[in-house]
Write a protein that holds these residues in place. Structure first.
Motif, PDB file in Angstrom:
ATOM      1  N   THR A  86      25.592   6.246  35.084  1.00 44.04           N
ATOM      2  CA  THR A  86      25.326   4.860  34.704  1.00 44.04           C
ATOM      3  C   THR A  86      26.609   4.160  34.287  1.00 44.04           C
ATOM      4  N   LEU A  87      27.385   4.802  33.438  1.00 32.67           N
ATOM      5  CA  LEU A  87      28.626   4.200  32.964  1.00 32.67           C
ATOM      6  C   LEU A  87      29.620   3.991  34.103  1.00 32.67           C
ATOM      7  N   SER A  88      29.764   4.975  34.985  1.00 31.23           N
ATOM      8  CA  SER A  88      30.716   4.815  36.095  1.00 31.23           C
ATOM      9  C   SER A  88      30.288   3.694  37.034  1.00 31.23           C
ATOM     10  N   LEU A 114      24.797  -8.566  35.781  1.00 31.45           N
ATOM     11  CA  LEU A 114      23.446  -8.443  36.327  1.00 31.45           C
ATOM     12  C   LEU A 114      23.318  -7.214  37.233  1.00 31.45           C
ATOM     13  N   LEU A 115      24.364  -6.950  38.017  1.00 31.39           N
ATOM     14  CA  LEU A 115      24.342  -5.754  38.858  1.00 31.39           C
ATOM     15  C   LEU A 115      24.261  -4.484  38.021  1.00 31.39           C
ATOM     16  N   CYS A 116      24.808  -4.532  36.816  1.00 27.08           N
ATOM     17  CA  CYS A 116      24.762  -3.367  35.930  1.00 27.08           C
ATOM     18  C   CYS A 116      23.337  -3.009  35.505  1.00 27.08           C
ATOM     19  N   LEU A 117      22.423  -3.948  35.634  1.00 27.40           N
ATOM     20  CA  LEU A 117      21.035  -3.648  35.265  1.00 27.40           C
ATOM     21  C   LEU A 117      20.439  -2.554  36.157  1.00 27.40           C
ATOM     22  N   ALA A 121      18.872   0.778  34.633  1.00 28.00           N
ATOM     23  CA  ALA A 121      17.470   1.127  34.893  1.00 28.00           C
ATOM     24  C   ALA A 121      17.358   2.544  35.446  1.00 28.00           C
ATOM     25  N   TYR A 122      18.336   2.940  36.298  1.00 29.99           N
ATOM     26  CA  TYR A 122      18.349   4.322  36.785  1.00 29.99           C
ATOM     27  C   TYR A 122      18.476   5.292  35.616  1.00 29.99           C
ATOM     28  N   PHE A 162      15.279   7.721  41.881  1.00 25.98           N
ATOM     29  CA  PHE A 162      16.102   7.915  43.079  1.00 25.98           C
ATOM     30  C   PHE A 162      16.343   6.606  43.830  1.00 25.98           C
ATOM     31  N   VAL A 163      15.363   5.731  43.876  1.00 25.04           N
ATOM     32  CA  VAL A 163      15.556   4.431  44.533  1.00 25.04           C
ATOM     33  C   VAL A 163      16.601   3.611  43.783  1.00 25.04           C
TER      34      VAL A 163
END
Length: 184
Positions: A86-88, A114-117, A121-122, A162-163
């Motif tokens: 997530t952080l990377s 916003l892309l970081c969401l 979420a993953y 996974f999605v």
């Protein structure tokens, strides 16, 4: 240390954790459990019957080593892996997305956040799945509602996880590959 070095270190850590899980812990767990490998290591997914089957196998008193290995995996490498990934991915989006043209629109810093969401979420869904496993499989004793519903819920959480990871990785690849070309 630059942001790109941090990203590379986080990705290397993620790769090392994945290798340890897939090539070290999973084959040993498969041998000890008698019911197959870790469910979330099955890239093709799993169904409720597999969750119930693994729970029944781990309930066998002779499978104490398999139960210990399951807890080691979820409280060890699979505790760190979602955070590192997530952080990377967030750092990739934050560092490379501004200025990239994505779907005909030039991205700015606000879009990068916003892309970081997606990777966030993953990460949340991966932790939800891990908590579900830890609260369902022995030595845990889930309550009646969890015992009845977790086997049906966990496969869906895994699919969503996974999605989200796949879409995040594709977008990160897209943004990273075209970050230098799109800025004018």
């Amino acid at each position: 240390m630059g942001a790109n070095k941090v990203i590379l270190l986080l990705l290397a850590l993620s790769g090392a954790l994945l290798a340890w899980m897939f090539f070290g812990l999973d084959p040993e767990f498969r041998h000890l459990s008698g019911a197959g490998g870790f469910l979330d290591a099955r890239l093709s997914g799993y169904e409720a019957d597999a969750v119930r089957g693994l729970q029944a196998a781990l309930a066998d008193p002779a499978r104490a080593e398999a139960r210990d290995l399951l807890q080691l995996m979820y409280l060890g490498p699979d505790l760190v892996l979602p955070f590192a990934l997530t952080l990377s991915l967030c750092l990739l989006f934050r560092g490379h997305a501004p200025g990239v043209v994505l779907y005909g629109r030039r991205l700015d810093v606000r879009h990068a956040w916003l892309l970081c969401l997606l990777p966030i979420a993953y990460g949340v869904s991966d932790y939800i799945e891990n908590i579900g496993f830890l609260s369902y499989f022995p030595p845990a004793e889930p309550g009646p509602w969890l015992a009845e519903n977790l086997p049906d819920i966990l496969p869906w959480v895994s699919r969503i996880k996974f999605v989200l990871l796949f879409v995040s990785a594709l977008l990160a690849l897209r943004v990273t590959l075209f970050s230098g070309r799109s800025a004018r």
